[in-house]
Scaffold this active site. Structure first.
Site, PDB file in Angstrom:
ATOM      1  N   ASP A 266       1.165  32.945  56.271  1.00  0.00           N
ATOM      2  CA  ASP A 266       1.484  33.415  54.929  1.00  0.00           C
ATOM      3  C   ASP A 266       0.939  34.842  54.829  1.00  0.00           C
ATOM      4  O   ASP A 266       0.141  35.279  55.665  1.00  0.00           O
ATOM      5  CB  ASP A 266       0.891  32.514  53.845  1.00  0.00           C
ATOM      6  CG  ASP A 266       1.610  32.724  52.500  1.00  0.00           C
ATOM      7  OD1 ASP A 266       2.343  33.731  52.371  1.00  0.00           O
ATOM      8  OD2 ASP A 266       1.442  31.900  51.586  1.00  0.00           O
TER       9      ASP A 266
HETATM   10  C1  BGC Z   1       3.583  33.603  49.294  1.00  0.00           C
HETATM   11  C2  BGC Z   1       4.719  33.229  50.226  1.00  0.00           C
HETATM   12  C3  BGC Z   1       5.669  34.385  50.347  1.00  0.00           C
HETATM   13  C4  BGC Z   1       4.910  35.593  50.833  1.00  0.00           C
HETATM   14  C5  BGC Z   1       5.763  36.826  50.997  1.00  0.00           C
HETATM   15  C6  BGC Z   1       2.947  34.901  49.689  1.00  0.00           C
HETATM   16  O1  BGC Z   1       2.051  35.316  48.713  1.00  0.00           O
HETATM   17  O2  BGC Z   1       2.637  32.583  49.266  1.00  0.00           O
HETATM   18  O3  BGC Z   1       5.372  32.090  49.750  1.00  0.00           O
HETATM   19  O4  BGC Z   1       6.732  34.041  51.181  1.00  0.00           O
HETATM   20  O5  BGC Z   1       3.890  35.905  49.902  1.00  0.00           O
HETATM   21  O6  BGC Z   1       6.156  37.329  49.781  1.00  0.00           O
END
Ligand code: BGC
Length: 753
Positions: A266
C-alpha cells in the site's frame, strides 16, 4: 547514383552476421515463446541496477520498466469503482488534464448487494475497459476487507461482512477487469478492518477467525480469480507490517496458496528493507507518504527496495535469489499487461458503460421496509412530490479518499427524480438540514456551492411545510464522503445519522404518511425513527447514474432485488466488535496514548473471533434492525419445499439442493435464494449457520423456477487451528434456504459420513 565502393560497403553491412542477429526478435519479446523462456531471457539481459529499479515507484503511481530493453513502465491507478484522475508526477495534486474524466460505477457495497455474479463480471469488464483506455496497467482494487464494524470509514469500498458472498462476487470482477490486459490489485491484505490507527496498530486475531472470516476473499481472489497483483495493508499482524509480513505473505499467500503474482505495497506501507526483501514484497509504492498527503520530492532512490537494497547486495549482505524472484514476477506481469500485444484497446463512457452502471445501481438498491406499499410511487396519486435532504443534491463521487473520482457526469437523486416524474408531477425540493458543504478532494472540485446560512429551524420548517402540502415525500439523506463519514483515513465517530437528520426524518413522518427515506451511504446507520417511517431504501453510492437508478426504483421501472451484504444492528453495542472485541483498540493502551505513531502501536484484539455480522447476531440471538441478506421486492415470492439429491454424502461427494421459487405477485422481479449451512453438532463451536450458496432468479408474474445449489465438503468445514487445516467433521448438518439470514423458508437435514 551510388559509387561502386559505397555500394559494396552497404552490401557488406546488410549481410554482416551482426545485422542478421539484430533483426531477430529477442526471445523475451517473442510472444510465441513460452513465458518461462522469455522471463529467463529478459533476466539474463538485465543489470543488477535495472532489476532493483523495477521494484519501486518512479512517481506517485508508476514504476519503471527497463528502458534499455523496451520493457515499459507500469502505470497503476485507483480504484475500485472508477479510474482516478491524473495527479502530478511527484505530487498528489491534480495534473489538470482535461481528458481524464470517466464513468463512476456503484461503490462495491452496492455491487455486492446485487448478489449477482453476472453484474460483477459486467462491472469488472467495463471498469477495466476504462482503465485500459486511460493506459493503466494495474487497477488498485477491488477491496475485500471484511465489514467488522459499522464505524469503518472505508466499508463503502468493500463487499460486506460475509466471506462467502465476497469471495463469489470478487472473482468475476477480477476476471472482467483482467480480460482487458489490466491487472487487478486486490486489497488490503490483510486485517485492515478500520481506518483509525491503520498505520499504527497491530491486529490480534485467532487462526479460526483469520482463516474462516478474513482470508477467504483474498484466497478466492488469487486462487480462483487469478488476480495478477495483490496489495498489502497498512496495519500490523504479529508485530510486522502487513506489506512486509512473514506470516501473511511468505507463509500464507506464497506458501499455502502458492501465489505467483506480484505483491504491491500500500502507498507508504513499507518501512523496513530487510523485511521487504525477505517477506515477499515485490513492488514498493508511496514510501515517505502517509498514503494520502505528505510526500518527499524525488525520494524514489531512497525507497526501501531501491538504493538500500542495492547496497546490501553489493556489499554481499544479501543474495540475489529474492531479487530474481521479484523481477520474475514483475516480468510475468509485464507479459500479461504492458507487453501483451493482444489486449483490447478499451473505451470510456460508452452507452454500454452507462447502462451497466445504471443496471448495477438498480439491482444493488435494497428495499429495507415498505409498509403499506408506499413504494413504488403511484404516478396517478403523485400530483406533488416533495424531495427533501442534502444527499438529493450532493455530488458523491468527489471525496472519500483514494477512490475519489472526476466524473464525466453524476446524476443527482433530485435530477433523476425530476426527469422521471417531472412530466406528470410537480417535484419540489427543500434542503431540511445542512451537513457537509465541502466539495473538493485532492484538487478535484465538485463545482457545487452548497452553502446555506439558514438556521436549522428555518430549514426544518420549510421541509415540513412542503411535506404537508405534498402527496409523497422522498427524503434523501445518509452519510457522505467527508472526513469521519464514509471516507478513507478516519472512521465515523458514531453510529447515528449526522447533522440532525433523525429529527428531520421524525418531523417528516409526522407531516406526511407517504414517506420514503432513501439512505445514501456505504455503512449501516441507526434508525431510531424506524417505527414511524413506512418505507426505507438503502441506496449506497451509485456513481454516475445514481439519480437515474434511484428514480427507476422509486417509480417501479426497476423492481428492487438487492440484498444487504452486511447486518444493520439496532445500536452499535449490538455489533460483536463493539460488544466483545476491541475497537478502536485496547482500552488501557488507548488511555496510555498508544497508536499515536509507529513507534507506539496499539493492539486491536478481535475477541469476537468468528462471530462477525450475522454469525454473531444469529448465534447470540441479538435481533438486528435489518439482517444480512434482507431485501424486499415490489412483488412476492413463494418458496416450495427444498429437496436434496442424497440424504448422506461422503467426504468426496457433492450434494445438490433444489427448491421451487414462484413469483406470486403481479410484477416481474428477482429473488435471491440463499443457502445457509448449519452444523448440528460439532467439536468446535460454530456459528448457528453460514452462507454457502446463493442464486439470483428472475421471474415473471406467475412464473416458477427450480433453483439448484450444489455444495461439497468445503461448505461443511471449519478451520481447525490445532491441525492447521480445514476439517469437515462427520455428522448431521442442516441446509437452510431462505431469502434472508433471518427468513429461512425451508430446511433439510443431511449427513456427512
Ligand atoms: C490506499 C489504497 C490506495 C493507495 C493509492 C492508499 O492510501 O489505502 O487503497 O490504492 O493509497 O492511492
Amino acid at each position: 547514383m551510388l559509387k561502386k565502393t559505397a555500394f559494396i560497403g552497404l552490401f557488406a553491412i546488410m549481410t554482416s552476421p551482426l545485422m542478421a542477429q539484430d533483426t531477430k526478435t529477442p526471445v523475451y519479446l517473442d510472444e510465441t515463446k513460452p513465458v518461462e523462456l522469455r522471463v529467463k531471457d529478459a533476466l539474463s539481459r538485465m543489470t543488477l541496477e535495472e532489476k532493483v529499479a523495477m521494484l519501486h515507484a518512479q512517481s506517485k503511481f508508476s514504476s519503471p520498466g527497463v528502458p534499455r530493453l523496451g520493457i515499459p513502465e507500469f502505470w497503476t491507478t485507483d480504484g475500485p469503482h472508477g479510474v482516478r484522475p491524473e495527479v502530478m508526477w511527484d505530487e498528489w495534486d491534480q495534473a489538470g488534464w482535461t481528458n481524464d474524466s470517466i464513468i463512476a460505477y456503484p461503490a462495491l457495497t452496492a455491487l455486492s448487494a446485487t448478489w449477482n455474479k453476472k453484474m460483477s463480471w459486467n462491472y469488472g469488464k467495463a471498469l477495466g475497459e476504462e482503465a485500459r483506455y486511460r493506459k493503466k496497467d494495474i487497477l488498485l482494487g477491488p477491496g475485500v476487507n471484511i465489514y467488522r464494524t459499522p464505524l469503518n470509514g472505508r466499508n463503502f469500498e468493500y463487499m460486506g461482512e460475509d466471506p462467502y458472498l465476497t469471495s463469489k462476487m470478487v472473482v468475476p470482477y477480477i476476471k472482467g477487469v483482467q480480460s482487458n490486459g489490466v491487472a487487478t490489485s486486490v486489497k488490503h491484505f490483510a486485517l485492515n478492518n478500520q481506518e483509525m490507527f491503520r498505520h499504527t496498530s497491530n491486529v490480534i486475531v485467532d487462526d479460526r477467525a483469520l482463516y474462516e472470516i478474513y482470508l477467504p476473499p483474498f484466497k478466492a481472489a488469487v486462487t480462483e480469480g487469478d488476480s495478477w497483483t495483490i496489495m498489502g495493508a497498512y496495519d500490523m499482524y504479529k508485530g510486522q507490517y502487513a506489506s512486509q509480513n512473514q506470516y501473511l505473505l511468505n507463509d500464507i499467500l506464497k506458501g499455502e496458496w502458492k501465489y505467483k503474482g506480484v505483491v504491491v505495497s500500500d502507498w507508504g506501507a513499507v518501512n523496513d528493507t530487510q523485511q521487504a526483501i525477505h517477506n515477499s514484497l515485490d513492488l514498493e509504492f508511496g514510501s515517505w507518504t502517509n498514503g494520502l498527503s505528505v510526500g518527499t520530492k524525488n525520494a524514489y532512490d531512497n525507497y526501501y527496495l531501491a538504493k538500500p537494497y542495492l547496497d546490501l547486495i553489493k556489499s554481499g549482505k544479501v543474495g540475489t535469489a529474492e531479487l530474481d524472484d521479484k523481477v520474475t514476477r514483475l516480468l510475468n506481469l509485464a507479459f500479461k499487461t504492458t507487453m501483451n500485444t493482444k489486449k483490447p484497446f478499451g473505451n470510456i463512457a460508452s452507452e454500454e458503460h452507462k447502462a451497466i452502471a445504471k443496471e448495477i445501481g438498480e439491482e444493488g438498491i435494497v428495499l429495507l421496509k415498505n409498509q403499506g406499499n408506499v413504494l413504488p410511487i403511484d404516478i396517478n396519486k403523485a400530483k406533488k412530490i416533495a424531495v427533501i435532504g442534502e444527499n438529493a443534491i450532493k455530488i458523491m463521487t468527489v471525496g472519500g479518499g483514494s477512490s475519489s473520482l472526476k466524473v464525466k457526469y453524476e446524476t443527482l437523486p433530485l435530477d433523476g427524480i425530476k426527469s422521471r416524474f417531472g412530466k406528470q408531477s410537480d417535484v419540489q425540493y427543500a434542503r431540511g438540514y445542512v451537513g457537509d458543504i465541502g466539495g473538493e478532494y485532492n484538487g478535484v472540485k465538485s463545482g457545487q456551492n452548497l452553502k446555506d446560512d439558514r438556521s436549522p429551524a428555518e430549514l426544518l420548517n420549510e421541509a415540513v411545510e412542503l411535506a404537508k402540502n405534498s402527496d409523497y415525500v422522498i427524503f434523501v439523506g445518509g452519510l457522505n464522503k467527508a472526513d469521519f463519514q464514509d471516507s478513507e483515513g478516519n472512521d465515523r465517530k458514531s453510529y447515528g445519522l449526522p447533522y440532525n437528520q433523525d429529527n428531520v426524518i421524525s418531523a417528516l413522518a409526522k407531516a406526511n404518511k407517504n414517506l420514503a427515506v432513501i439512505l445514501v451511504s456505504g455503512n449501516a446507520v441507526a434508525m431510531p425513527w424506524i417505527k414511524d417511517v413506512p418505507s426505507v431504501v438503502q441506496a449506497w453510492y451509485l456513481g454516475s447514474e445514481a439519480g437515474n437508478s434511484i428514480a427507476s426504483v422509486l417509480a417501479g421501472d426497476a423492481n428492487p432485488s438487492g440484498k444487504l451484504p452486511f447486518t444493520f444492528p439496532v445500536k452499535l453495542e449490538d455489533n460483536s466488535a463493539h460488544q466483545l472485541g476491541e475497537y478502536p483498540g485496547n482500552k488501557e493502551e488507548l488511555a496510555a496514548g498508544k497508536g499515536k505513531d509507529q513507534k507506539n502501536p496499539i493492539n486491536i484484539t478481535y475477541n469476537e473471533g468468528i462471530l462477525v455480522g450475522y454469525r454473531w447476531h444469529d448465534t447470540k440471538k441479538i435481533k438486528p434492525l435489518f439482517s444480512f441478506g434482507h431485501g424486499l421486492s415490489y412483488t412476492t415470492f413463494e418458496f416450495g419445499k427444498a429437496k436434496a439429491d442424497k440424504t448422506a454424502i461422503s467426504q468426496n461427494d457433492q450434494i445438490t439442493f433444489t427448491v421451487p421459487v414462484k413469483n406470486t405477485g403481479k410484477k416481474a422481479g428477482a429473488e435471491v435464494v440463499q443457502l445457509y449451512i448449519s452444523d448440528l453438532k460439532s467439536s468446535l463451536p460454530r456459528p448457528l449457520k453460514e452462507l454457502k450458496g446463493f442464486e439470483k432468479v428472475f421471474l415473471n408474474p406467475g412464473e416458477e423456477k427450480l433453483v439448484s445449489i450444489t455444495i461439497d465438503k468445503s461448505a461443511l468445514s471449519y478451520f481447525d487451528p490445532e491441525k492447521h487445516d480445514w476439517i469437515a467433521e462427520p455428522g448431521d448438518f442442516e441446509a437452510q434456504i431462505g431469502n434472508s439470514s433471518d427468513n429461512i423458508k425451508t430446511k433439510i437435514k443431511f449427513t456427512l459420513k
